[in-house]
Design a protein around this motif. Sequence first.
Motif, PDB file in Angstrom:
ATOM      1  N   ILE A 457     117.140  13.178  66.163  1.00  0.00           N
ATOM      2  CA  ILE A 457     116.461  12.860  67.414  1.00  0.00           C
ATOM      3  C   ILE A 457     116.252  11.358  67.565  1.00  0.00           C
ATOM      4  O   ILE A 457     116.283  10.817  68.685  1.00  0.00           O
ATOM      5  CB  ILE A 457     115.097  13.610  67.489  1.00  0.00           C
ATOM      6  N   ILE A 458     116.088  10.648  66.430  1.00  0.00           N
ATOM      7  CA  ILE A 458     115.925   9.192  66.497  1.00  0.00           C
ATOM      8  C   ILE A 458     117.224   8.549  66.974  1.00  0.00           C
ATOM      9  O   ILE A 458     117.202   7.583  67.761  1.00  0.00           O
ATOM     10  CB  ILE A 458     115.504   8.636  65.123  1.00  0.00           C
ATOM     11  N   SER A 459     118.357   9.056  66.529  1.00  0.00           N
ATOM     12  CA  SER A 459     119.655   8.527  66.952  1.00  0.00           C
ATOM     13  C   SER A 459     119.805   8.648  68.465  1.00  0.00           C
ATOM     14  O   SER A 459     120.139   7.678  69.156  1.00  0.00           O
ATOM     15  CB  SER A 459     120.786   9.285  66.260  1.00  0.00           C
ATOM     16  N   TRP A 460     119.557   9.848  68.984  1.00  0.00           N
ATOM     17  CA  TRP A 460     119.701  10.076  70.421  1.00  0.00           C
ATOM     18  C   TRP A 460     118.692   9.249  71.214  1.00  0.00           C
ATOM     19  O   TRP A 460     119.028   8.678  72.269  1.00  0.00           O
ATOM     20  CB  TRP A 460     119.520  11.561  70.728  1.00  0.00           C
ATOM     21  N   THR A 461     117.478   9.163  70.713  1.00  0.00           N
ATOM     22  CA  THR A 461     116.447   8.401  71.431  1.00  0.00           C
ATOM     23  C   THR A 461     116.797   6.917  71.493  1.00  0.00           C
ATOM     24  O   THR A 461     116.617   6.274  72.532  1.00  0.00           O
ATOM     25  CB  THR A 461     115.077   8.600  70.763  1.00  0.00           C
ATOM     26  N   SER A 462     117.309   6.366  70.389  1.00  0.00           N
ATOM     27  CA  SER A 462     117.724   4.959  70.383  1.00  0.00           C
ATOM     28  C   SER A 462     118.828   4.721  71.404  1.00  0.00           C
ATOM     29  O   SER A 462     118.836   3.711  72.114  1.00  0.00           O
ATOM     30  CB  SER A 462     118.204   4.553  68.986  1.00  0.00           C
ATOM     31  N   LEU A 463     119.770   5.667  71.480  1.00  0.00           N
ATOM     32  CA  LEU A 463     120.871   5.540  72.424  1.00  0.00           C
ATOM     33  C   LEU A 463     120.352   5.592  73.864  1.00  0.00           C
ATOM     34  O   LEU A 463     120.713   4.749  74.706  1.00  0.00           O
ATOM     35  CB  LEU A 463     121.883   6.660  72.182  1.00  0.00           C
ATOM     36  N   ILE A 464     119.498   6.550  74.151  1.00  0.00           N
ATOM     37  CA  ILE A 464     118.962   6.707  75.509  1.00  0.00           C
ATOM     38  C   ILE A 464     118.114   5.497  75.898  1.00  0.00           C
ATOM     39  O   ILE A 464     118.228   4.966  77.009  1.00  0.00           O
ATOM     40  CB  ILE A 464     118.146   8.008  75.600  1.00  0.00           C
ATOM     41  N   ALA A 465     117.263   5.047  74.977  1.00  0.00           N
ATOM     42  CA  ALA A 465     116.408   3.886  75.263  1.00  0.00           C
ATOM     43  C   ALA A 465     117.254   2.641  75.507  1.00  0.00           C
ATOM     44  O   ALA A 465     116.948   1.827  76.386  1.00  0.00           O
ATOM     45  CB  ALA A 465     115.436   3.655  74.104  1.00  0.00           C
ATOM     46  N   GLY A 466     118.327   2.474  74.722  1.00  0.00           N
ATOM     47  CA  GLY A 466     119.206   1.325  74.908  1.00  0.00           C
ATOM     48  C   GLY A 466     119.908   1.347  76.253  1.00  0.00           C
ATOM     49  O   GLY A 466     119.991   0.329  76.954  1.00  0.00           O
ATOM     50  N   PHE A 467     120.422   2.503  76.648  1.00  0.00           N
ATOM     51  CA  PHE A 467     121.056   2.630  77.962  1.00  0.00           C
ATOM     52  C   PHE A 467     120.065   2.278  79.074  1.00  0.00           C
ATOM     53  O   PHE A 467     120.409   1.561  80.022  1.00  0.00           O
ATOM     54  CB  PHE A 467     121.569   4.053  78.159  1.00  0.00           C
ATOM     55  N   THR A 468     118.855   2.779  78.947  1.00  0.00           N
ATOM     56  CA  THR A 468     117.833   2.511  79.974  1.00  0.00           C
ATOM     57  C   THR A 468     117.501   1.030  80.032  1.00  0.00           C
ATOM     58  O   THR A 468     117.367   0.441  81.107  1.00  0.00           O
ATOM     59  CB  THR A 468     116.563   3.324  79.666  1.00  0.00           C
ATOM     60  N   GLN A 469     117.374   0.408  78.865  1.00  0.00           N
ATOM     61  CA  GLN A 469     117.025  -1.006  78.786  1.00  0.00           C
ATOM     62  C   GLN A 469     118.073  -1.884  79.460  1.00  0.00           C
ATOM     63  O   GLN A 469     117.744  -2.874  80.126  1.00  0.00           O
ATOM     64  CB  GLN A 469     116.862  -1.401  77.312  1.00  0.00           C
ATOM     65  N   HIS A 470     119.342  -1.524  79.325  1.00  0.00           N
ATOM     66  CA  HIS A 470     120.422  -2.338  79.865  1.00  0.00           C
ATOM     67  C   HIS A 470     120.833  -1.922  81.283  1.00  0.00           C
ATOM     68  O   HIS A 470     121.806  -2.456  81.822  1.00  0.00           O
ATOM     69  CB  HIS A 470     121.639  -2.278  78.946  1.00  0.00           C
ATOM     70  N   GLY A 471     120.097  -0.990  81.869  1.00  0.00           N
ATOM     71  CA  GLY A 471     120.378  -0.624  83.245  1.00  0.00           C
ATOM     72  C   GLY A 471     121.450   0.425  83.429  1.00  0.00           C
ATOM     73  O   GLY A 471     121.916   0.641  84.557  1.00  0.00           O
ATOM     74  N   PHE A 472     121.847   1.108  82.348  1.00  0.00           N
ATOM     75  CA  PHE A 472     122.849   2.170  82.446  1.00  0.00           C
ATOM     76  C   PHE A 472     122.129   3.521  82.519  1.00  0.00           C
ATOM     77  O   PHE A 472     122.200   4.341  81.601  1.00  0.00           O
ATOM     78  CB  PHE A 472     123.795   2.121  81.248  1.00  0.00           C
TER      79      PHE A 472
END
Length: 953
Positions: A457-472
Amino acid sequence: MGVLTNWCFSYSVGFGKFVTPCFYASPLFFPSLGTNSQIQQVISFSLRRSIFYALLHYTHFDQIRPVYSTLQRDHPIQSPKSIKFYLSKEVCSWVLSFSNSRSLKEGMCVHSPIIKLGLQDDLLLNNNLLSLYGKCFGVEQAWKMFDGMSDKDVVSWTGMISAYVRSGKHEEALELFNWMIVSGLVPNEFTFSSVLRSCSSLGEFELGTCIQARIIKHGFESNPVLGSTLINLYSKCNKFLEVSDIFASMENGDTVSWTATISSFVRARDWTQSLRLYSRMIRMGVPPNEFTFVELLAASVFLGLDHGKLVHAHVILWGIKLNKILKTALVDMYSKCQRMGDAEKVSVQTPEADVLLWTALISGYTRVLDVAGAIAIFRKMITRGFMPNNFTYAGVLNACSSILDLRLGQQIHLKVIQAGLEHDVSVGNALVDMYMKCSSLMGFALKAFEEILSPNIISWTSLIAGFTQHGFEGQAFQAFFEMRIVGEEPNSFTLSSILKACHKVGSLNQVQSLHAYILKTKLDTDTTVANALIDVYARLQVLDYAWRVFNMMNHRDAITYTSLATMINHMGNHEMTVNILTNMHNNGVKMDDFSLASFLCAYASLAAIEPGKQLHCYAVKSSLCRWISVSNGLVDFYGKCGSMHDACRIFMEITEPNIVSWNGLISGLALNGHFFSALSRFEDMKLAGIEPDNITFLLVLYACSHGGLVDQGLEYFHSMSKSYNMIPQLDHYVCLVDLLGRAGRLEEAVNVIETMPFTADALIYKTMLASCRLHGNIALGEDMARRVLELDQSDPAIYVLLANMYDDAGRSDLGNQTRQLMRQRGLRKNPGQSWIEIRNKVHVFKAGDRSHPQINEIHEKLESLGARLDSLGYSYEDNASSSYHSEKLAVGFGLLGTTSRAPIRIIKNLRICKDCHTFIRLVTEVVDREIIMRDGNRYHMFKKGDCSCRGYW
């Protein structure tokens, strides 16, 4: 001679005085002496067996094999009788017991002699062999031994269950326990202890309670070992209230049971209670051990450095040996308290070290953002021969993320690949986080994610948070759906990240869908999730839903109130923001640095200086002033309240001002009419090495515009691209048009609008229309009005500006027609409102409003002032139509309600009119009071007949 030597050996062994020189002089330890007949006659079998026993007794286990081999070489085994002569059941049992106590594989050398002696069915020896197989060779070899035993007792079954537990195969351990019960054997305390450990590891609370019932049934409820194991079970299953009951029921708690109870309170995050229990433990005369202090140090991390130092002092006071586990706990405590010097001192107090100790040091340096220190420890660790593990690499990668160093992170990534750890989930998560934070290219993070064998779940959360942070946001939603497809359910942090994505795309429908999922999974009770919902609803300006979530929360923290207050304050409802502060105080929630800054912002918007000063006092008492966000909030607050002396004083107390600090100071100076000081501070900021940002240039252009510094403003505008490689945004062009328009350079302003790389919006046309009114250019003003009405016909400010322009030019007929058009379109001018704070109460006045209880006295005061102003050329009767304006009412009330010499502070939502400006300026001349007014555009500091705007407003 042989008899005498045998007797000497027996005497030495019996009295614990092993004569080493004589012993090592034996030919058994000098093979080069040979084996002539004379020596063999002297060194009898009896002597050799005595040596064997002596070696066992004095734990010289590494010498057993040579002695045994020499015995076999010199006297080959002829029959079972000769074997028994020098190797008995007693010797085998002794070897196995010694080996078991130290988990020595060499003890298995007696298994073959046991079979040759015909002792393979001896239950005692077999149980010892089973235990040794389980400890040294794993559960599979132990099972072969267990399965081949002709006779099994409770010790046999317990030994096999322990082997399963030791290897982490808890399901098999519980299954074997059931077989044991079916076989009719009664478990002992060691059996129950092993089974309870499996229940704890699996979280099988109900099964654990069934085992507890058997413990009570068999009379073991007072056993301290089982009491400690039960405490561990209940605490791991989050049954913390029952832990206290179990501990209280124990008659004679030992160190283990006390430590287990302390550990349960640490796990329950009741740090204070864990230290209280330790104090009680000491008073009861129970000595602590190293594991007790490991738990106390874990609690001290959250209680503060002073508690950690006290625990460390008790470690020294009790003379506890500083082994690797305890030393690592001390290093971890000091590093989490950001005392890396002390952490390093502890780490070198003993020569022992392991990977966990080095990793704790690396994490500590990462925590204090000393990446150079973290890398130095990492290199030293490798130099000393310690191979980094997955957690070590994760710590170093987190250090790279903290300083956004992509190049260093890539170098560590190479080391990870060389170590073959790129598939590890901990390292993979750290890589995903590092690439998301350090690079705008999503490919690196995606590649790191794809390398993880089993993303959690940490892997997926990091990915989702990163996409959100960069506007994707689209990719964030896609990852969220894929995560659920593979069976990974989101946690509170995942939901918080995806809710932020919903806010960025402005999708209320998606927020409501997620809200429904949250209610269905009962995650709405999670404070983090509820805070995220409040934040996204407030940002989408759906305050009803935000309040609904707020009212349903069982537990609210500082973040809850901060999110709500920030967004409500941003929407302009400052009074409601202040009410949130009252609600927060009544619920006993303490402010943190972010919430305090938000409430300071609300008081700044209201110019409520007395409540703001109270918040300042609270910040000093609670030591929140050390946070730069609070200091920046205070600079902004005092600047917006017109108290630049206090704003400058707070700024000077900031050790390392950041760009927000400088912007707050420049903004305050510009708003209060100190334009040259604002520009001087801008130059000071550059000398201090702080690079200006977009907001800084907006403030500088504002200062130049309102200070009439046209050429200097143009120079600053062009320096953005020439000197700082910054592309001016539309807001900067609006400021530039205002700068030129106020100075009467209308043609240049129009040229800026027509040549700028942006499509003109309503704001820039309204700014130009205001300049046309100021300089009486009706033709250009009408053109600007036409353009802005094509973009927005619903803004009443456009009609008001146009009508006032006609009135100023003597064309009242056109002005009235414009107002009539506004009414026909159902538009109304925003009513003028003014706020004044007296004795911690904010009074609101509206234009023409007579609802104030002292309204008659206020009008009498204004008429009295008007009579005194006749000598200064101001006719109150000629300007009676403006006597109902909110700012005049506020001035009259301020003079009535205060008798001190303190300044009168007023806020108005609209720009002050010309007549009211003249009236207030003259009032300060006849009453000798300072009046500070912040209108919808700037500050006016009226004092002794002058205004800080110098008429340039």
